[in-house]
Design an enzyme around this catalytic site. Structure first.
Site, PDB file in Angstrom:
ATOM      1  N   HIS A 194      11.065  -3.028   3.596  1.00  0.00           N
ATOM      2  CA  HIS A 194      11.439  -1.615   3.512  1.00  0.00           C
ATOM      3  C   HIS A 194      11.805  -1.079   4.888  1.00  0.00           C
ATOM      4  CE1 HIS A 194       7.144  -1.421   4.419  1.00  0.00           C
ATOM      5  NE2 HIS A 194       7.145  -0.118   4.538  1.00  0.00           N
ATOM      6  N   HIS A 218      -1.582   4.905   9.614  1.00  0.00           N
ATOM      7  CA  HIS A 218      -0.261   5.533   9.684  1.00  0.00           C
ATOM      8  C   HIS A 218      -0.344   6.836  10.480  1.00  0.00           C
ATOM      9  CE1 HIS A 218      -0.134   2.798   6.230  1.00  0.00           C
ATOM     10  NE2 HIS A 218       1.173   2.738   6.413  1.00  0.00           N
ATOM     11  N   HIS A 220       0.832  -1.219   0.000  1.00  0.00           N
ATOM     12  CA  HIS A 220       0.000   0.000   0.000  1.00  0.00           C
ATOM     13  C   HIS A 220       0.868   1.272   0.000  1.00  0.00           C
ATOM     14  CE1 HIS A 220      -0.214  -0.729   4.653  1.00  0.00           C
ATOM     15  NE2 HIS A 220       0.807   0.059   4.385  1.00  0.00           N
ATOM     16  N   GLU A 259       4.911  -5.060   8.716  1.00  0.00           N
ATOM     17  CA  GLU A 259       3.576  -4.912   8.123  1.00  0.00           C
ATOM     18  C   GLU A 259       3.072  -6.223   7.511  1.00  0.00           C
ATOM     19  OE1 GLU A 259       3.465  -0.210   6.746  1.00  0.00           O
ATOM     20  OE2 GLU A 259       3.716  -1.771   5.241  1.00  0.00           O
TER      21      GLU A 259
END
Length: 281
Positions: free
Chosen positions: A193, A59, A12, A240
């Protein structure tokens, strides 16, 4: 009864939403990524889910460091796009299947999962980007969406196994609902990441692809991956991917893989995408 017929795993990355919103999808940098979702758009058009159960993470828009629930289930009638600092994305308001969402909340709590019930919540790119990748830019989203926000922002995040078992409980909840509904569950986020410090920009394609193999073919093994492995191999934001295990837990142990796509880079991460169908669907 309602049934979960398929699962979708999807990164996402916020820059993907910006590329769509700013008309950059045909630019040389972005075109290969969006090409990987051409099949997906046709698949979801043919599959026609009545409801998407969207597992994503907030977030720091709906929540901040003062209150971050481990699992937060959206039970409001609708969810507006959040302003993440540059205005809300120009995407439709997300509309909920409130009766099913309330039924799932009751079922999960009675199944001994402590769920936070959200009767008011805005949704950020974690939810809207996967919808955009699958549906493009419609005036309205063509199906109802039930959001489940998972804490992967503030330590401690739930274990992968807890997420996998939650997926199984979500399936039990859906299948105990007496309306005939085609439900597709999404697991979002990742892949490898890291956004800060010395390993900022880390991408580990070998590990990403190993993880995708396990999610498809050996979900129990995937559910045993510890937090420290995500951190070491996939970077500080790689955790995540526990959300993919929520999705995978809601499917049959053996699934039919319809589509697999992996692309590097998109902004400062890798993009992973899977579509899996239950064989009896």
């Amino acid at each position: 009864m309602a049934r979960i017929t398929a699962g979708v795993a999807c990164s996402h990355v916020p820059a993907i939403g910006a590329a769509v919103d700013l008309g950059k999808t045909e630019e040389e940098y972005w075109k290969p990524l969006f090409k990987g979702f051409e099949y997906s758009k046709e698949w979801i058009k043919e599959h026609k889910p009545d409801v998407i159960f969207m597992v994503y993470n907030d977030h720091c828009t709906a929540f901040d460091a003062s209150v971050i629930p481990t699992f937060a289930l959206g039970c409001a009638p609708e969810f507006k796009p959040a302003d993440e600092g540059w205005g809300p994305r120009p995407v439709p308001v997300v509309k909920n299947h409130g009766v099913l969402a309330s039924h799932i909340a009751q079922s999960l709590i009675l199944d001994e999962f402590d769920i936070t019930i959200m009767n008011e919540m805005e949704v950020d790119h974690g939810l809207t980007v996967p919808l955009t990748l699958m549906y493009g830019q419609p005036e309205e989203w063509p199906c109802l969406v039930i959001p489940l926000a998972v804490n992967v922002v503030l330590y401690p995040a739930p274990t992968t196994n807890r997420c996998y078992q939650l997926g199984k409980a979500i399936r039990r909840a859906v299948e105990s609902f007496d309306e005939d509904l085609n439900v597709v569950i999404f697991g979002t986020g990742g892949m490898s990441h890291q956004l800060q410090y010395k390993r900022a920009g880390l991408i580990n394609s070998d590990w990403d692809n190993m993880f995708m193999d396990k999610i498809v073919n050996d979900p129990v093994a995937a559910s045993q991956i510890p937090h420290i492995e995500y951190l070491r191999e996939a970077g500080s934001e790689g955790v995540e991917m526990v959300m993919w295990s929520v999705m995978r837990g809601a499917l049959d142990e053996e699934v039919e893989l319809k589509h697999r796509f992996y692309h590097v880079p998109a902004s400062n991460t890798a993009v992973g995408h899977l579509i899996m169908e239950n064989k009896a669907a």
